[in-house]
Design a protein around this motif. Structure first.
Motif, PDB file in Angstrom:
ATOM      1  N   THR A  11     -16.791   3.171  39.173  1.00  0.00           N
ATOM      2  CA  THR A  11     -17.839   2.601  39.416  1.00  0.00           C
ATOM      3  C   THR A  11     -17.538   1.095  40.237  1.00  0.00           C
ATOM      4  O   THR A  11     -18.437   0.380  40.758  1.00  0.00           O
ATOM      5  CB  THR A  11     -18.866   2.118  38.471  1.00  0.00           C
ATOM      6  N   GLY A  12     -16.334   0.550  40.098  1.00  0.00           N
ATOM      7  CA  GLY A  12     -15.760  -0.452  40.582  1.00  0.00           C
ATOM      8  C   GLY A  12     -14.279  -1.064  39.992  1.00  0.00           C
ATOM      9  O   GLY A  12     -13.731   0.074  39.864  1.00  0.00           O
ATOM     10  N   LEU A  13     -13.902  -2.083  40.359  1.00  0.00           N
ATOM     11  CA  LEU A  13     -12.503  -2.162  40.242  1.00  0.00           C
ATOM     12  C   LEU A  13     -12.110  -2.863  38.816  1.00  0.00           C
ATOM     13  O   LEU A  13     -10.773  -2.971  38.568  1.00  0.00           O
ATOM     14  CB  LEU A  13     -12.042  -3.173  41.182  1.00  0.00           C
ATOM     15  N   PRO A  15     -11.551  -2.358  34.867  1.00  0.00           N
ATOM     16  CA  PRO A  15     -11.545  -1.448  33.830  1.00  0.00           C
ATOM     17  C   PRO A  15     -12.420  -2.102  32.692  1.00  0.00           C
ATOM     18  O   PRO A  15     -12.592  -1.062  31.849  1.00  0.00           O
ATOM     19  CB  PRO A  15     -10.031  -1.127  33.437  1.00  0.00           C
ATOM     20  N   ASN A  16     -12.572  -3.415  32.504  1.00  0.00           N
ATOM     21  CA  ASN A  16     -13.182  -3.691  31.274  1.00  0.00           C
ATOM     22  C   ASN A  16     -14.640  -3.741  31.551  1.00  0.00           C
ATOM     23  O   ASN A  16     -15.744  -3.853  30.411  1.00  0.00           O
ATOM     24  CB  ASN A  16     -12.883  -5.278  30.998  1.00  0.00           C
ATOM     25  N   GLU A  17     -15.285  -3.327  32.765  1.00  0.00           N
ATOM     26  CA  GLU A  17     -16.751  -3.564  33.062  1.00  0.00           C
ATOM     27  C   GLU A  17     -17.100  -2.397  33.807  1.00  0.00           C
ATOM     28  O   GLU A  17     -18.285  -1.738  33.660  1.00  0.00           O
ATOM     29  CB  GLU A  17     -17.042  -4.503  33.815  1.00  0.00           C
ATOM     30  N   ASP A  18     -16.091  -1.561  34.666  1.00  0.00           N
ATOM     31  CA  ASP A  18     -16.842  -0.468  35.131  1.00  0.00           C
ATOM     32  C   ASP A  18     -16.046   0.780  34.635  1.00  0.00           C
ATOM     33  O   ASP A  18     -15.468   0.894  33.689  1.00  0.00           O
ATOM     34  CB  ASP A  18     -16.141  -0.472  36.676  1.00  0.00           C
ATOM     35  N   GLU A  19     -16.462   2.015  35.256  1.00  0.00           N
ATOM     36  CA  GLU A  19     -16.314   3.285  34.501  1.00  0.00           C
ATOM     37  C   GLU A  19     -15.658   4.329  35.624  1.00  0.00           C
ATOM     38  O   GLU A  19     -16.082   4.241  36.894  1.00  0.00           O
ATOM     39  CB  GLU A  19     -17.677   3.807  33.926  1.00  0.00           C
ATOM     40  N   ILE A  20     -15.294   5.110  34.748  1.00  0.00           N
ATOM     41  CA  ILE A  20     -14.579   6.287  35.764  1.00  0.00           C
ATOM     42  C   ILE A  20     -15.707   7.420  36.106  1.00  0.00           C
ATOM     43  O   ILE A  20     -16.669   7.683  35.052  1.00  0.00           O
ATOM     44  CB  ILE A  20     -13.596   7.325  35.076  1.00  0.00           C
ATOM     45  N   ILE A  21     -15.733   7.828  37.367  1.00  0.00           N
ATOM     46  CA  ILE A  21     -16.938   8.804  37.813  1.00  0.00           C
ATOM     47  C   ILE A  21     -16.259  10.045  38.294  1.00  0.00           C
ATOM     48  O   ILE A  21     -17.104  11.018  38.542  1.00  0.00           O
ATOM     49  CB  ILE A  21     -17.935   7.925  38.937  1.00  0.00           C
ATOM     50  N   GLN A  22     -15.051  10.044  38.628  1.00  0.00           N
ATOM     51  CA  GLN A  22     -14.546  11.411  38.875  1.00  0.00           C
ATOM     52  C   GLN A  22     -12.857  11.128  38.542  1.00  0.00           C
ATOM     53  O   GLN A  22     -12.214  10.107  38.627  1.00  0.00           O
ATOM     54  CB  GLN A  22     -14.404  11.657  40.176  1.00  0.00           C
ATOM     55  N   PRO A  40     -21.302   8.114  34.147  1.00  0.00           N
ATOM     56  CA  PRO A  40     -20.946   6.837  33.396  1.00  0.00           C
ATOM     57  C   PRO A  40     -21.954   6.654  32.405  1.00  0.00           C
ATOM     58  O   PRO A  40     -23.271   7.101  32.446  1.00  0.00           O
ATOM     59  CB  PRO A  40     -21.059   5.876  34.439  1.00  0.00           C
ATOM     60  N   ILE A  41     -21.700   6.005  31.503  1.00  0.00           N
ATOM     61  CA  ILE A  41     -22.454   5.691  30.182  1.00  0.00           C
ATOM     62  C   ILE A  41     -23.404   4.386  30.616  1.00  0.00           C
ATOM     63  O   ILE A  41     -24.655   4.198  30.154  1.00  0.00           O
ATOM     64  CB  ILE A  41     -21.851   5.540  28.782  1.00  0.00           C
ATOM     65  N   PHE A  42     -22.775   3.252  31.064  1.00  0.00           N
ATOM     66  CA  PHE A  42     -23.267   1.992  31.141  1.00  0.00           C
ATOM     67  C   PHE A  42     -23.982   1.682  32.593  1.00  0.00           C
ATOM     68  O   PHE A  42     -24.633   0.672  32.829  1.00  0.00           O
ATOM     69  CB  PHE A  42     -22.326   0.973  30.661  1.00  0.00           C
ATOM     70  N   HIS A  43     -23.353   2.544  33.530  1.00  0.00           N
ATOM     71  CA  HIS A  43     -23.845   2.071  35.031  1.00  0.00           C
ATOM     72  C   HIS A  43     -24.970   3.140  35.415  1.00  0.00           C
ATOM     73  O   HIS A  43     -24.857   4.146  35.222  1.00  0.00           O
ATOM     74  CB  HIS A  43     -22.647   2.100  35.761  1.00  0.00           C
ATOM     75  N   GLU A  44     -25.760   2.597  36.153  1.00  0.00           N
ATOM     76  CA  GLU A  44     -26.920   3.655  36.527  1.00  0.00           C
ATOM     77  C   GLU A  44     -26.698   3.418  38.194  1.00  0.00           C
ATOM     78  O   GLU A  44     -27.089   4.489  39.012  1.00  0.00           O
ATOM     79  CB  GLU A  44     -28.233   2.877  36.303  1.00  0.00           C
ATOM     80  N   ARG A  45     -26.215   2.288  38.741  1.00  0.00           N
ATOM     81  CA  ARG A  45     -25.870   2.269  40.182  1.00  0.00           C
ATOM     82  C   ARG A  45     -24.595   1.902  40.409  1.00  0.00           C
ATOM     83  O   ARG A  45     -24.040   0.909  39.557  1.00  0.00           O
ATOM     84  CB  ARG A  45     -26.784   1.579  40.819  1.00  0.00           C
ATOM     85  N   TRP A  46     -23.833   1.899  41.504  1.00  0.00           N
ATOM     86  CA  TRP A  46     -22.565   1.465  42.061  1.00  0.00           C
ATOM     87  C   TRP A  46     -22.620   1.451  43.422  1.00  0.00           C
ATOM     88  O   TRP A  46     -21.758   2.013  44.001  1.00  0.00           O
ATOM     89  CB  TRP A  46     -21.284   1.927  41.222  1.00  0.00           C
TER      90      TRP A  46
END
Length: 173
Positions: A11-13, A15-22, A40-46
């Motif tokens: 979801t971004g760059l 690893p402490n804030e973003d999540e894997i989506i594939q 992702p658990i914490f992100h609704e949009r990216w």
């Protein structure tokens, strides 16, 4: 020797804030050992990442979260004698921050090797080492079967570059 190539889309760059989506992994023949979208658990949009990887919130809404893939990913990583990637630490950092216990398996970063082979000089005359996987794959004549920034396509391109760099690919010559 069991060598696998891995890749993630996120979801971004950070690893402490973003999540894997594939997450994807391939064997030496480029066969998929794992290839799945992850909710992702914490992100609704990216939005910014979606522009690059094309993975929308809608595409992952019914997928399993990373925690439900933990055992499968750990088993796969533990089975490898060597884990190959392009910016390998990026992928490993995301896996670790997502709760995946990483093995003590040897890793190889194709990006670091390629950047020692090819440095480009920009229009301003400054040499830049940073090289994308697309650039590396083009350099070695890879014919994309899929689009870049899909983790399965990227894992296959990474394996191709690895095999070409180390003379392991039979190209009919």
């Amino acid at each position: 020797m069991n060598i696998i190539a891995i890749d993630t889309e996120t979801t971004g760059l950070n690893p402490n804030e973003d999540e894997i989506i594939q997450f994807s992994a391939v064997d030496m023949q480029g066969h998929a050992l794992a290839d799945f979208l992850i909710k992702p658990i914490f992100h609704e949009r990216w939005d910014e990442a979606e522009k690059i990887n094309g993975i929308s919130p809608e595409a992952v809404k019914d997928c399993l979260p990373l925690t439900d893939r933990k055992a499968e990913i750990e088993r796969l990583l533990n089975s490898a004698d060597l884990i190959v990637g392009y910016s390998t630490q990026f992928d490993l950092d995301f896996l670790a921050s997502g709760g995946i216990e990483l093995p003590d398996t040897e890793t190889l970063d194709i990006k670091r090797i390629f950047e020692s082979i090819k440095t480009e000089t920009a229009a301003d005359g400054i040499s830049r080492k940073w090289q994308s996987l697309v650039s590396c794959a083009a350099y070695y004549g890879y014919d994309w079967n899929g689009k870049p920034h899909d983790s399965l396509a990227d894992a296959r391109a990474t394996m191709f570059c690895f095999q070409t760099m180390f003379g392991m690919l039979n190209r009919g010559k």
